[in-house]
Scaffold this motif. Structure first.
Motif, PDB file in Angstrom:
ATOM      1  N   LEU A  38      48.829  58.266  21.836  1.00  0.00           N
ATOM      2  CA  LEU A  38      47.928  58.782  22.865  1.00  0.00           C
ATOM      3  C   LEU A  38      47.080  57.665  23.462  1.00  0.00           C
ATOM      4  O   LEU A  38      46.757  57.692  24.656  1.00  0.00           O
ATOM      5  CB  LEU A  38      47.023  59.870  22.283  1.00  0.00           C
ATOM      6  N   GLU A  39      46.732  56.680  22.646  1.00  0.00           N
ATOM      7  CA  GLU A  39      45.975  55.542  23.154  1.00  0.00           C
ATOM      8  C   GLU A  39      46.794  54.760  24.168  1.00  0.00           C
ATOM      9  O   GLU A  39      46.284  54.316  25.207  1.00  0.00           O
ATOM     10  CB  GLU A  39      45.553  54.624  21.997  1.00  0.00           C
ATOM     11  N   GLU A  40      48.108  54.599  23.896  1.00  0.00           N
ATOM     12  CA  GLU A  40      48.990  53.908  24.827  1.00  0.00           C
ATOM     13  C   GLU A  40      49.126  54.695  26.128  1.00  0.00           C
ATOM     14  O   GLU A  40      49.144  54.120  27.223  1.00  0.00           O
ATOM     15  CB  GLU A  40      50.360  53.714  24.178  1.00  0.00           C
ATOM     16  N   ILE A  41      49.203  56.007  26.018  1.00  0.00           N
ATOM     17  CA  ILE A  41      49.300  56.852  27.211  1.00  0.00           C
ATOM     18  C   ILE A  41      48.035  56.715  28.056  1.00  0.00           C
ATOM     19  O   ILE A  41      48.107  56.562  29.284  1.00  0.00           O
ATOM     20  CB  ILE A  41      49.548  58.321  26.815  1.00  0.00           C
ATOM     21  N   ALA A  42      46.869  56.749  27.418  1.00  0.00           N
ATOM     22  CA  ALA A  42      45.609  56.594  28.151  1.00  0.00           C
ATOM     23  C   ALA A  42      45.551  55.225  28.826  1.00  0.00           C
ATOM     24  O   ALA A  42      45.136  55.111  29.994  1.00  0.00           O
ATOM     25  CB  ALA A  42      44.427  56.776  27.203  1.00  0.00           C
ATOM     26  N   ARG A  43      45.993  54.186  28.113  1.00  0.00           N
ATOM     27  CA  ARG A  43      45.982  52.831  28.684  1.00  0.00           C
ATOM     28  C   ARG A  43      46.876  52.759  29.918  1.00  0.00           C
ATOM     29  O   ARG A  43      46.501  52.219  30.962  1.00  0.00           O
ATOM     30  CB  ARG A  43      46.451  51.818  27.636  1.00  0.00           C
ATOM     31  N   ARG A  44      48.090  53.324  29.807  1.00  0.00           N
ATOM     32  CA  ARG A  44      49.018  53.308  30.946  1.00  0.00           C
ATOM     33  C   ARG A  44      48.460  54.085  32.136  1.00  0.00           C
ATOM     34  O   ARG A  44      48.717  53.737  33.287  1.00  0.00           O
ATOM     35  CB  ARG A  44      50.364  53.926  30.542  1.00  0.00           C
ATOM     36  N   ALA A  45      47.735  55.151  31.845  1.00  0.00           N
ATOM     37  CA  ALA A  45      47.174  55.977  32.913  1.00  0.00           C
ATOM     38  C   ALA A  45      45.925  55.361  33.530  1.00  0.00           C
ATOM     39  O   ALA A  45      45.459  55.816  34.583  1.00  0.00           O
ATOM     40  CB  ALA A  45      46.853  57.366  32.372  1.00  0.00           C
ATOM     41  N   GLY A  46      45.375  54.348  32.860  1.00  0.00           N
ATOM     42  CA  GLY A  46      44.162  53.716  33.367  1.00  0.00           C
ATOM     43  C   GLY A  46      42.919  54.556  33.155  1.00  0.00           C
ATOM     44  O   GLY A  46      41.973  54.492  33.947  1.00  0.00           O
TER      45      GLY A  46
END
Length: 199
Positions: A38-46
């Protein structure tokens, strides 16, 4: 009401954030599977983790939203294909799109089934009905055009696509392999040459 100096409303910003999170989650699932960070998803989403959790309070909620988004996209594609192509090719193009989406799911459906008790128990039935109805409209048109064998149901075709997608989802180029195998399987859907239009 717009935010000072931006000309954008908080509601519009929230929609954009949600859309970015869904797009990032879809890409992460295609790469890492349903257990993508989920942290990676948030990072990708900005966006920050707090923003992600404000829109999707649990992993299950996010996965369900990604799945629903993909189902809605497939239903829209079925409508577009029906309007733009002959019935046989439209059905094949849609099945190929379903295979590509299913291969990109990388365990998404299985993860959703495991966690279904935590969310809306009707989500699976609703999504399944949407896919079946969209595909059935294409199949009925293809049948009327004489492009498919009699007795073939949309459930048969979706099971075939699902089986192919499950078989290749862990392969490095699973989408291309699914497309190749589906092309082979389509030969069994066509009526013998000379008796119908080709798919």
């Amino acid at each position: 009401m717009s935010q000072p100096g931006t000309g954008r409303s908080p509601r519009a910003d929230a929609r954009r954030n949600r859309d970015r999170i869904l797009a990032a989650a879809g890409a992460a699932i295609a790469q890492y599977g349903a257990e993508a960070s989920l942290e990676e998803i948030a990072r990708r989403a900005g966006v920050g983790s707090a923003t992600l959790h404000r829109h999707f309070p649990s992993r299950q909620a996010l996965l369900e939203a990604v799945f629903r988004d993909r189902v809605a996209g497939l239903c829209a594609k079925a409508r577009d294909l029906a309007a733009a192509q002959d019935p046989g090719p439209a059905l094949v193009a849609w099945l190929r799109a379903v295979a590509a989406h299913a291969t990109a799911n990388r365990g998404l459906a299985a993860s959703l089934i495991r966690g279904a008790r935590e969310g809306d128990p009707t989500w699976g039935a609703t999504c399944h009905t949407m896919i079946v109805n969209a595909g059935d409209e294409l199949l009925v048109s293809a049948r009327r055009a004489g492009a498919v064998r009699p007795g073939i149901a949309i459930a048969d075709l979706l099971k075939l696509v699902n089986a192919i997608s499950l078989a290749v989802e862990q392969e490095p180029d699973g989408t291309a392999e699914a497309d190749r195998l589906l092309a082979l399987a389509i030969d069994g859907v066509r009526l013998p040459k000379g008796e119908c239009q080709d798919l």
